[in-house]
Design a protein around this motif. Sequence first.
Motif, mmCIF file in Angstrom:
data_model
loop_
_atom_site.group_PDB
_atom_site.id
_atom_site.type_symbol
_atom_site.label_atom_id
_atom_site.label_comp_id
_atom_site.label_asym_id
_atom_site.label_seq_id
_atom_site.Cartn_x
_atom_site.Cartn_y
_atom_site.Cartn_z
ATOM 1 N N GLU A 58 0.834 -1.195 0.000
ATOM 2 C CA GLU A 58 0.000 0.000 0.000
ATOM 3 C C GLU A 58 0.872 1.250 0.000
ATOM 4 O O GLU A 58 1.829 1.349 0.761
ATOM 5 C CB GLU A 58 -0.880 0.000 1.241
ATOM 6 N N VAL A 59 0.509 2.196 -0.863
ATOM 7 C CA VAL A 59 1.233 3.467 -0.953
ATOM 8 C C VAL A 59 0.923 4.298 0.280
ATOM 9 O O VAL A 59 -0.237 4.535 0.616
ATOM 10 C CB VAL A 59 0.833 4.245 -2.224
ATOM 11 N N ASP A 60 1.982 4.735 0.980
ATOM 12 C CA ASP A 60 1.858 5.601 2.158
ATOM 13 C C ASP A 60 2.751 6.821 1.952
ATOM 14 O O ASP A 60 3.773 6.734 1.291
ATOM 15 C CB ASP A 60 2.353 4.883 3.431
ATOM 16 N N VAL A 61 2.410 7.917 2.559
ATOM 17 C CA VAL A 61 3.239 9.126 2.635
ATOM 18 C C VAL A 61 3.843 9.478 1.272
ATOM 19 O O VAL A 61 5.044 9.401 1.058
ATOM 20 C CB VAL A 61 4.355 8.976 3.690
ATOM 21 N N LEU A 62 2.986 9.874 0.355
ATOM 22 C CA LEU A 62 3.391 10.229 -1.002
ATOM 23 C C LEU A 62 3.960 11.639 -1.045
ATOM 24 O O LEU A 62 3.358 12.574 -0.533
ATOM 25 C CB LEU A 62 2.178 10.110 -1.932
ATOM 26 N N GLU A 77 1.232 5.270 -14.804
ATOM 27 C CA GLU A 77 0.051 4.827 -14.044
ATOM 28 C C GLU A 77 -0.232 5.856 -12.951
ATOM 29 O O GLU A 77 0.671 6.249 -12.221
ATOM 30 C CB GLU A 77 0.327 3.461 -13.426
ATOM 31 N N ASP A 78 -1.474 6.315 -12.855
ATOM 32 C CA ASP A 78 -1.861 7.227 -11.780
ATOM 33 C C ASP A 78 -2.062 6.434 -10.498
ATOM 34 O O ASP A 78 -2.592 5.317 -10.525
ATOM 35 C CB ASP A 78 -3.158 7.958 -12.127
ATOM 36 N N PHE A 79 -1.623 7.003 -9.384
ATOM 37 C CA PHE A 79 -1.788 6.353 -8.097
ATOM 38 C C PHE A 79 -1.844 7.419 -7.022
ATOM 39 O O PHE A 79 -1.464 8.557 -7.243
ATOM 40 C CB PHE A 79 -0.653 5.354 -7.829
ATOM 41 N N LYS A 80 -2.348 7.028 -5.857
ATOM 42 C CA LYS A 80 -2.440 7.959 -4.726
ATOM 43 C C LYS A 80 -2.250 7.176 -3.433
ATOM 44 O O LYS A 80 -2.186 5.941 -3.454
ATOM 45 C CB LYS A 80 -3.784 8.687 -4.742
#
Length: 148
Positions: free
Chosen positions: A80-84, A115-118
Amino acid sequence: MKKIILLAALLLSACGSEEEITKESVRNEVQTNVEPQVSNEDLTQGELNEKLKEESTRADIVEINVENPPIGKKVYIDGEVDVLTEGDIDEFLITSKESKGYGVYKVKLINTTDEDFKEGDQVRVYGAITGKDEIDTPEILATVLDKK
């Protein structure tokens, strides 16, 4: 022609050791039987991405979070993407569930897939280990991000 070259190598190496003759003979034989290597410069970005995916192994925090991490090793991480942090290069922490608990990695992403991600997205990133950051978090320089 090969026999002439091999015979000449044997005659010229009479002054050398047998070990050198054997190594040279094997080296010549291997070089004639190998197909030409394709340079990374000859590949498209899509082909480079596929090659990276094929060569990568699952990241293991136990193996990577050591004093001398295996720099350059190609890995992938599901998490999981954290602290972008957005900028010239996207940086984020990724948390990954692994066999011995959880791994946290800092990813520097040069996203060749656009690829877009958040934050909060489940992703798989592919890249290479570059070391550790200033607080000893393992760092990965990634070029491929697949959103799940």
